[in-house]
Write an enzyme that holds these catalytic residues in place. Structure first.
Site, short mmCIF file in Angstrom:
data_model
loop_
_atom_site.label_atom_id
_atom_site.label_comp_id
_atom_site.label_asym_id
_atom_site.label_seq_id
_atom_site.Cartn_x
_atom_site.Cartn_y
_atom_site.Cartn_z
N PRO A 136 -0.48 -21.03 0.07
CG PRO A 136 -2.58 -20.66 1.33
CD PRO A 136 -1.06 -20.60 1.45
N GLY A 180 -3.40 -17.97 -4.52
CA GLY A 180 -4.72 -17.04 -4.37
C GLY A 180 -5.14 -17.11 -3.00
N GLY A 217 -3.85 -14.75 -0.69
CA GLY A 217 -3.70 -13.31 -0.25
C GLY A 217 -2.55 -13.37 0.67
CG LEU A 218 -1.42 -16.09 2.98
CD1 LEU A 218 -1.53 -17.53 3.61
CD2 LEU A 218 -1.77 -15.15 4.12
N GLY A 219 0.77 -13.91 -0.29
CA GLY A 219 1.85 -13.30 -1.14
C GLY A 219 2.81 -14.39 -2.03
CB SER A 220 1.59 -17.89 -3.09
OG SER A 220 0.43 -17.56 -4.03
CB ALA A 273 5.07 -11.33 -4.22
CB ALA A 274 6.99 -15.53 -1.90
CG ASP A 295 1.46 -8.57 -2.41
OD1 ASP A 295 1.23 -7.72 -1.57
OD2 ASP A 295 0.64 -9.33 -3.06
C1 MEV Z 1 -2.50 -7.34 -2.32
O1 MEV Z 1 -1.75 -8.23 -1.23
C2 MEV Z 1 -2.60 -6.21 -1.53
C3 MEV Z 1 -3.29 -5.32 -2.60
O2 MEV Z 1 -3.57 -4.15 -2.11
C4 MEV Z 1 -2.90 -5.17 -3.94
C5 MEV Z 1 -1.48 -4.24 -4.09
O3 MEV Z 1 -1.09 -3.64 -3.29
O4 MEV Z 1 -0.94 -4.57 -5.15
C6 MEV Z 1 -4.74 -5.64 -2.49
#
Ligand code: MEV
Length: 325
Positions: free
Chosen positions: A95, A97, A99-102, A104-105, A154
């Site tokens: 998904p 946004g 927080g699972l690294g979409s 960066a992936a 990420d």
């Molecule tokens: C985001 O997945 C992790 C954070 O620490 C941001 C980052 O490290 O770039 C919130």
């Protein structure tokens, strides 16, 4: 570029197990790659601008557009040596946004496919490290547009998967867990912006650096203990450390009532610990499933699946009908 006309790249999503936000300030964090992730296919084009189509085809950016996506795409392609005109089709099964690294992936999968296209026909093993370093540099250029000040954790997780400790200065150092960790991921269903939560903590830091440093120091010590607990297979201690990390993150105002509810539901359903993962402010939590062993010491996966199902049921059965996997 010569050789193949079209190449593919893949990358993993991630969970931050411990240390998000503190890692931005140089402290260590622990991340783990997910099986889910992103795939990209890059095709040579006779002329520019380069174009990008995401997922179901609704989001199209070209590298000359002023949107965040267009700027990120262009920044990724322009890292030297610049990628000549290409069309990219990319798909991510995480998904956005969450927080699972979409983000960066996606960046790593596109960068890998573009690098593969650029070097097609002439792969020498001694070049691999330099190519992976360039993939990370391209992903960092993309991430800076979306996240402002990314630590790089990420993109590193997207590129290499596995469980590792990470600092900005030293990069990734793999961790060997004594026992596999089984985690459930629960989603608030509300995307969050890592840029916003990173900026929120930066503004607290500008106002009261001593107070924020206290939280960062607490997280640093939690991360150090978590590495030891993972290596020793002490899941109970690991769960307690997740709960402590969550408390500190709440004190930094990056948790929300939904994230707290997801954590509380998971703990009541038997999770050893639970915390938000990634930037917070929405997105997802992770919950540690208690390990089960048979009398001969082997892992009882069926019992662990039942424990995980109890946590997922608690999330789905809540009034807010949270999703999890
Ligand atoms: C985001 O997945 C992790 C954070 O620490 C941001 C980052 O490290 O770039 C919130």
């Amino acid at each position: 570029m010569t050789g193949q006309a079209s190449t593919e790249g893949a990358a993993s999503g991630k969970v931050i197990l411990f240390g998000e936000h503190a890692v931005v300030y140089g402290s260590p964090a622990i991340a783990a790659g997910l099986d889910r992730g992103a795939r990209a296919v890059v095709t040579r084009q006779p002329s520019g601008p380069s174009t990008l189509r995401l997922g179901d085809g609704t989001v199209v950016a070209d590298a000359s557009s002023a949107s965040d996506l267009g700027r990120a795409f262009s920044a990724l392609l322009e890292v030297a040596p610049a990628i000549p005109p290409v069309h990219v089709e990319a798909r991510c099964d995480l998904p956005p946004g969450g927080g699972l690294g979409s983000s960066a992936a996606l960046a790593v999968s596109i960068a890998r496919a573009a690098e593969a296209l650029a070097r097609s026909g002439e792969t020498r093993p001694e070049e691999d490290a330099a190519i992976e370093a360039r993939v990370l540099a391209r992903a960092a250029a993309w991430e800076r547009i979306f996240h402002g000040n990314p630590s790089g954790i990420d993109a590193t997780a997207a590129a290499q998967g596995g469980i590792f400790r990470f600092t900005r200065a030293e990069g990734a150092r793999p961790i060997t867990p004594r026992h596999d960790l089984v985690l459930c991921v629960g989603s608030t269903g509300h995307p969050s912006s890592t840029r916003t939560t990173v900026e929120l903590i930066a503004s607290q830091h500008a106002k009261d650096p001593v107070l924020v440093k206290r939280s960062i120091d607490a997280i640093t010590s939690i991360v150090g203990n978590a590495v030891l607990a993972i290596e020793a297979g002490d899941m109970r201690a690991l769960g307690d450390l997740m709960n402590m990390n969550q408390l500190v993150l709440s004190g930094l105002f990056v948790s929300t009532s939904e994230l707290e509810e997801l954590c509380a539901l998971a703990r009541s359903a038997g999770a050893l610990g639970a915390k938000l993962t990634g930037g917070g402010g929405g997105g997802c939590v992770i919950a540690l499933v208690p390990p089960s062993f048979r009398s001969d010491g082997t892992r009882d996966e069926a019992r662990e699946a039942e424990s995980a199902a109890r946590i997922l049921d608690a999330w789905r059965g809540a009034e807010s009908h949270y999703e999890g996997f």
